[in-house]
Scaffold this motif. Structure first.
Motif, PDB file in Angstrom:
ATOM      1  N   TYR A 140       2.876   7.956 -10.702  1.00 48.60           N
ATOM      2  CA  TYR A 140       4.024   7.737  -9.815  1.00 48.60           C
ATOM      3  C   TYR A 140       4.632   6.355  -9.996  1.00 48.60           C
ATOM      4  CZ  TYR A 140       2.843  12.183  -7.726  1.00 48.60           C
ATOM      5  OH  TYR A 140       2.598  13.522  -7.547  1.00 48.60           O
ATOM      6  N   VAL A 141       3.822   5.369 -10.376  1.00 47.58           N
ATOM      7  CA  VAL A 141       4.370   4.056 -10.742  1.00 47.58           C
ATOM      8  C   VAL A 141       5.312   4.206 -11.935  1.00 47.58           C
ATOM      9  CG1 VAL A 141       3.770   1.827 -11.785  1.00 47.58           C
ATOM     10  CG2 VAL A 141       2.510   2.638  -9.779  1.00 47.58           C
ATOM     11  N   VAL A 142       4.865   4.949 -12.951  1.00 47.94           N
ATOM     12  CA  VAL A 142       5.694   5.183 -14.140  1.00 47.94           C
ATOM     13  C   VAL A 142       6.970   5.926 -13.768  1.00 47.94           C
ATOM     14  CG1 VAL A 142       5.806   6.549 -16.276  1.00 47.94           C
ATOM     15  CG2 VAL A 142       3.851   5.043 -15.852  1.00 47.94           C
ATOM     16  N   ASN A 143       6.864   6.929 -12.899  1.00 53.38           N
ATOM     17  CA  ASN A 143       8.068   7.654 -12.472  1.00 53.38           C
ATOM     18  C   ASN A 143       9.036   6.741 -11.743  1.00 53.38           C
ATOM     19  OD1 ASN A 143       8.263  10.935 -12.653  1.00 53.38           O
ATOM     20  ND2 ASN A 143       6.180  10.187 -12.965  1.00 53.38           N
ATOM     21  N   GLY A 144       8.508   5.809 -10.946  1.00 54.53           N
ATOM     22  CA  GLY A 144       9.370   4.837 -10.279  1.00 54.53           C
ATOM     23  C   GLY A 144      10.110   3.951 -11.262  1.00 54.53           C
ATOM     24  N   SER A 159      -0.789  -1.295 -11.240  1.00 56.88           N
ATOM     25  CA  SER A 159      -1.147  -0.060 -10.547  1.00 56.88           C
ATOM     26  C   SER A 159      -2.618  -0.141 -10.155  1.00 56.88           C
ATOM     27  CB  SER A 159      -0.903   1.136 -11.478  1.00 56.88           C
ATOM     28  OG  SER A 159      -1.397   2.327 -10.914  1.00 56.88           O
ATOM     29  N   VAL A 160      -2.894  -0.097  -8.854  1.00 50.12           N
ATOM     30  CA  VAL A 160      -4.266  -0.155  -8.355  1.00 50.12           C
ATOM     31  C   VAL A 160      -4.609   1.217  -7.777  1.00 50.12           C
ATOM     32  CG1 VAL A 160      -5.894  -1.335  -6.828  1.00 50.12           C
ATOM     33  CG2 VAL A 160      -3.952  -2.605  -7.795  1.00 50.12           C
ATOM     34  N   PHE A 217       0.846  -1.197   0.000  1.00 49.50           N
ATOM     35  CA  PHE A 217       0.000   0.000   0.000  1.00 49.50           C
ATOM     36  C   PHE A 217       0.884   1.251   0.000  1.00 49.50           C
ATOM     37  CE2 PHE A 217      -3.589  -2.266   2.526  1.00 49.50           C
ATOM     38  CZ  PHE A 217      -4.066  -2.830   1.352  1.00 49.50           C
ATOM     39  N   SER A 218       0.490   2.239  -0.809  1.00 49.54           N
ATOM     40  CA  SER A 218       1.162   3.535  -0.707  1.00 49.54           C
ATOM     41  C   SER A 218       0.624   4.256   0.521  1.00 49.54           C
ATOM     42  CB  SER A 218       0.937   4.363  -1.972  1.00 49.54           C
ATOM     43  OG  SER A 218      -0.436   4.600  -2.196  1.00 49.54           O
ATOM     44  N   GLU A 219       1.514   4.892   1.273  1.00 45.87           N
ATOM     45  CA  GLU A 219       1.136   5.478   2.555  1.00 45.87           C
ATOM     46  C   GLU A 219       1.221   7.000   2.570  1.00 45.87           C
ATOM     47  OE1 GLU A 219       3.640   3.567   5.403  1.00 45.87           O
ATOM     48  OE2 GLU A 219       2.829   1.556   4.997  1.00 45.87           O
ATOM     49  N   TYR A 220       1.814   7.573   1.532  1.00 47.73           N
ATOM     50  CA  TYR A 220       1.933   9.037   1.471  1.00 47.73           C
ATOM     51  C   TYR A 220       2.178   9.426   0.014  1.00 47.73           C
ATOM     52  CZ  TYR A 220       6.804   7.495   1.842  1.00 47.73           C
ATOM     53  OH  TYR A 220       7.991   6.833   1.671  1.00 47.73           O
ATOM     54  N   SER A 221       2.120  10.707  -0.285  1.00 48.48           N
ATOM     55  CA  SER A 221       2.284  11.197  -1.651  1.00 48.48           C
ATOM     56  C   SER A 221       3.634  10.768  -2.234  1.00 48.48           C
ATOM     57  CB  SER A 221       2.189  12.727  -1.653  1.00 48.48           C
ATOM     58  OG  SER A 221       2.427  13.238  -2.942  1.00 48.48           O
ATOM     59  N   LYS A 222       3.606  10.233  -3.424  1.00 51.32           N
ATOM     60  CA  LYS A 222       4.787   9.798  -4.186  1.00 51.32           C
ATOM     61  C   LYS A 222       5.437   8.528  -3.625  1.00 51.32           C
ATOM     62  CE  LYS A 222       5.801  14.600  -5.444  1.00 51.32           C
ATOM     63  NZ  LYS A 222       6.811  15.666  -5.495  1.00 51.32           N
ATOM     64  N   HIS A 223       4.827   7.910  -2.630  1.00 52.54           N
ATOM     65  CA  HIS A 223       5.375   6.691  -2.047  1.00 52.54           C
ATOM     66  C   HIS A 223       5.507   5.589  -3.097  1.00 52.54           C
ATOM     67  CE1 HIS A 223       5.028   3.390   1.291  1.00 52.54           C
ATOM     68  NE2 HIS A 223       6.275   3.588   0.921  1.00 52.54           N
ATOM     69  N   GLU A 224       4.631   5.642  -4.130  1.00 53.42           N
ATOM     70  CA  GLU A 224       4.653   4.629  -5.187  1.00 53.42           C
ATOM     71  C   GLU A 224       6.026   4.535  -5.858  1.00 53.42           C
ATOM     72  OE1 GLU A 224       0.389   6.373  -5.209  1.00 53.42           O
ATOM     73  OE2 GLU A 224       2.434   7.127  -4.971  1.00 53.42           O
ATOM     74  N   ILE A 225       6.725   5.662  -5.971  1.00 52.39           N
ATOM     75  CA  ILE A 225       8.046   5.676  -6.615  1.00 52.39           C
ATOM     76  C   ILE A 225       9.007   4.739  -5.875  1.00 52.39           C
ATOM     77  CG2 ILE A 225      10.060   7.116  -7.163  1.00 52.39           C
ATOM     78  CD1 ILE A 225       8.114   9.460  -7.586  1.00 52.39           C
ATOM     79  N   GLN A 226       9.026   4.854  -4.546  1.00 51.58           N
ATOM     80  CA  GLN A 226       9.911   4.006  -3.734  1.00 51.58           C
ATOM     81  C   GLN A 226       9.456   2.552  -3.750  1.00 51.58           C
ATOM     82  OE1 GLN A 226      12.850   4.967  -2.078  1.00 51.58           O
ATOM     83  NE2 GLN A 226      13.015   2.735  -2.042  1.00 51.58           N
ATOM     84  N   LEU A 227       8.142   2.330  -3.718  1.00 48.43           N
ATOM     85  CA  LEU A 227       7.612   0.961  -3.736  1.00 48.43           C
ATOM     86  C   LEU A 227       7.975   0.245  -5.038  1.00 48.43           C
ATOM     87  CD1 LEU A 227       4.063   1.530  -2.185  1.00 48.43           C
ATOM     88  CD2 LEU A 227       6.109   0.629  -1.044  1.00 48.43           C
ATOM     89  N   VAL A 228       7.879   0.966  -6.155  1.00 45.94           N
ATOM     90  CA  VAL A 228       8.250   0.384  -7.455  1.00 45.94           C
ATOM     91  C   VAL A 228       9.739   0.061  -7.485  1.00 45.94           C
ATOM     92  CG1 VAL A 228       8.536   0.917  -9.907  1.00 45.94           C
ATOM     93  CG2 VAL A 228       6.360   1.388  -8.786  1.00 45.94           C
ATOM     94  N   ASP A 229      10.553   0.992  -7.012  1.00 46.35           N
ATOM     95  CA  ASP A 229      11.999   0.767  -6.981  1.00 46.35           C
ATOM     96  C   ASP A 229      12.327  -0.491  -6.179  1.00 46.35           C
ATOM     97  OD1 ASP A 229      14.700   2.359  -7.598  1.00 46.35           O
ATOM     98  OD2 ASP A 229      14.888   1.444  -5.616  1.00 46.35           O
TER      99      ASP A 229
END
Length: 315
Positions: free
Chosen positions: A81-85, A72-73, A48-60
């Motif tokens: 942000y998934v794409v940015n990751g 991406s859900v 789960f993403s927990e804050y803004s832009k967290h998806e970038i770190q999760l993808v990495d």
């Protein structure tokens, strides 16, 4: 680029899940998603993403662990942000990554280009069928040298201002785009831009400059002329001296795509674009409906950068 041993790559999917997407009822949606993934025998892990832009770190982290298939859900912001990751990671070529979408967001504009239904089970069925397109990705460099990527549309000016105001209205659902847009028309002051497109330099007062990879934005509006997600070109729209009643009277044309033929609109194709804010009014810049900064911007394209899972084409 620090490549991983490819023997550690898994065939499982990794879900990046935004529990705040779509304005409520997440628990019920997440339960349905998990049940359907099991029904269709999709092997997966998730975060789960927990804050803004967290998806970038999760993808990495997911790619570092050997995942090459990401789902991406959420909505357009989650996918952004998934794409940015994916574009920022350094473990593997971006074209080795495959992305699917389970839409539970507010706008869900990117899926419209590929006629992916805004329905959880239909989206999962499409992921099972596993047909992909190798799509271009846009890259933006801001005045402070920060870099952002976009997979759908981006822009500077009025649309950035609308996104800035949209945050307070998103709880109202898709009508929030129209309300935010009308508010912007009443209060937004058009900046003067110097725009470099191909060999051309345009100096103009401009409501907004849009540059797109795909077709839809702002809750279903069509404001680019010939967007092709695989042609290696930005589809650019300059909306010049539009006034409040210009947009009110042409509201229907925003949704049919006919707005691109308006006498105050110019359309271009290019691999690069630079927009300079002449009088430093710091116009807002948005990408895929996310506010990313203010000021001037340079834009380029990364051809055929990421595989996206799309609805199979018949025939």
């Amino acid at each position: 680029m620090s490549h991983l041993d490819e023997s550690s790559v898994t065939s499982s999917y990794f879900l990046i899940v935004n529990p705040s997407s779509g304005g409520g009822h997440f628990d019920k949606k997440w339960m349905k998603i998990q049940q359907l993934l099991n029904v269709y025998q999709i092997d997966y892990s998730f975060s789960f993403s927990e804050y803004s832009k967290h998806e970038i770190q999760l993808v990495d982290n997911a790619i570092k662990q050997g995942f090459r298939k990401i789902i991406s859900v959420g909505g357009d912001g989650t996918l952004h942000y998934v794409v940015n990751g994916i574009m920022q990671q350094r473990y593997t070529k971006t074209s080795n990554i495959k992305v699917g979408v389970i839409p539970i967001g507010t706008g869900n504009d990117w899926i419209k280009t590929y006629t992916i239904p805004n329905d959880i089970e239909s989206a999962i069925k499409i992921i099972v069928q596993d047909q992909t397109i190798l799509q271009d990705i846009g890259m933006m460099t801001l005045s402070d040298n920060s870099t952002y990527y976009f997979n759908n549309l981006a822009g500077i000016g009025y649309d950035g201002y609308v996104v800035h105001k949209l945050d307070t209205l998103k709880k109202l659902g898709s009508i929030s785009y129209i309300l935010s847009g009308l508010y912007g028309l009443l209060f937004y002051r058009k900046p003067q831009f110097r725009i470099h497109i191909n060999e051309k330099v345009i100096e103009t007062t401009c409501l907004m400059t849009l540059f797109g990879i795909c077709k839809y934005s702002g809750g279903g509006m069509q404001m680019t002329k010939n967007a092709d997600p695989q042609d290696g070109l930005l589809d650019i729209t300059l909306a010049k001296d539009f006034k409040f009643f210009d947009l009110v009277f042409n509201l229907k044309k925003l949704y049919t795509g006919a707005i691109v033929h308006h006498k105050k609109v110019e359309n271009y194709k290019a691999t690069q674009l630079e927009i300079i804010d002449i009088h430093t009014k710091k116009p807002f810049i948005e990408a895929d409906g996310e506010l990313i900064g203010t000021g001037s911007v340079k834009v380029s394209i990364q051809p055929k950068a990421i595989h996206f899972i799309i609805k199979p084409v018949k025939g």
